[in-house]
Design a protein around this motif. Structure first.
Motif, PDB file in Angstrom:
ATOM      1  N   GLN A  13      21.279 -36.798  -4.582  1.00 38.60           N
ATOM      2  CA  GLN A  13      22.226 -36.808  -3.470  1.00 38.60           C
ATOM      3  C   GLN A  13      21.489 -36.740  -2.132  1.00 38.60           C
ATOM      4  O   GLN A  13      21.874 -37.406  -1.173  1.00 38.60           O
ATOM      5  N   TYR A  14      20.425 -35.957  -2.075  1.00 38.86           N
ATOM      6  CA  TYR A  14      19.614 -35.918  -0.861  1.00 38.86           C
ATOM      7  C   TYR A  14      18.976 -37.286  -0.598  1.00 38.86           C
ATOM      8  O   TYR A  14      18.914 -37.734   0.545  1.00 38.86           O
ATOM      9  N   CYS A  16      20.139 -40.204  -1.438  1.00 35.44           N
ATOM     10  CA  CYS A  16      21.205 -41.082  -0.927  1.00 35.44           C
ATOM     11  C   CYS A  16      21.490 -40.792   0.541  1.00 35.44           C
ATOM     12  O   CYS A  16      21.683 -41.707   1.346  1.00 35.44           O
ATOM     13  N   MET A  17      21.478 -39.513   0.896  1.00 38.48           N
ATOM     14  CA  MET A  17      21.709 -39.136   2.285  1.00 38.48           C
ATOM     15  C   MET A  17      20.587 -39.669   3.181  1.00 38.48           C
ATOM     16  O   MET A  17      20.846 -40.167   4.281  1.00 38.48           O
ATOM     17  N   LEU A  21      21.298 -42.201   6.256  1.00 41.48           N
ATOM     18  CA  LEU A  21      20.879 -41.848   7.613  1.00 41.48           C
ATOM     19  C   LEU A  21      19.817 -42.816   8.124  1.00 41.48           C
ATOM     20  O   LEU A  21      19.830 -43.210   9.290  1.00 41.48           O
ATOM     21  N   VAL A  33      17.264 -32.884   7.916  1.00 38.98           N
ATOM     22  CA  VAL A  33      17.870 -32.583   6.616  1.00 38.98           C
ATOM     23  C   VAL A  33      16.774 -32.257   5.596  1.00 38.98           C
ATOM     24  O   VAL A  33      16.892 -31.303   4.823  1.00 38.98           O
TER      25      VAL A  33
END
Length: 95
Positions: A13-14, A16-17, A21, A33
């Motif tokens: 998930q990180y 993908c973030m 971004l 992040v």
């Protein structure tokens, strides 16, 4: 996610973030992040950030991401090639 459901993001998930971004050229936010992550930063996260640095020609952040990638995967030639591409593009923009 954490406040409402008590769930912490996974490395996927990180990653993908970072990709989202990065594509939006919000690289400083992506770097923040990564700094604030509560789990081990893996190759997925650093790779997504490095790929975004190539798209937006951010040499400084690319060097930081590639340093971490080379520590995690010293035998992955793709990381070296991607950094070399970023350097080559940056030198074309300057000269």
């Amino acid at each position: 996610m954490v406040r409402e459901h008590g769930l912490y993001p996974s490395i996927e998930q990180y990653a993908c973030m970072m990709d989202l971004l990065g594509r939006a050229n919000r690289l400083d936010e992506a770097a923040k992040v990564i700094e604030d992550m509560r789990i081990e930063r893996g190759v997925q996260v650093w790779g997504a950030l490095l790929g975004s640095c190539r798209i937006h020609f951010n040499v400084e952040l690319a060097e930081r991401a590639s340093k971490r990638l080379l520590e995690l995967e010293p035998r992955n030639a793709g990381n070296y090639v991607l950094l070399a591409d970023i350097y080559a593009e940056a030198s074309q923009d300057v000269g």
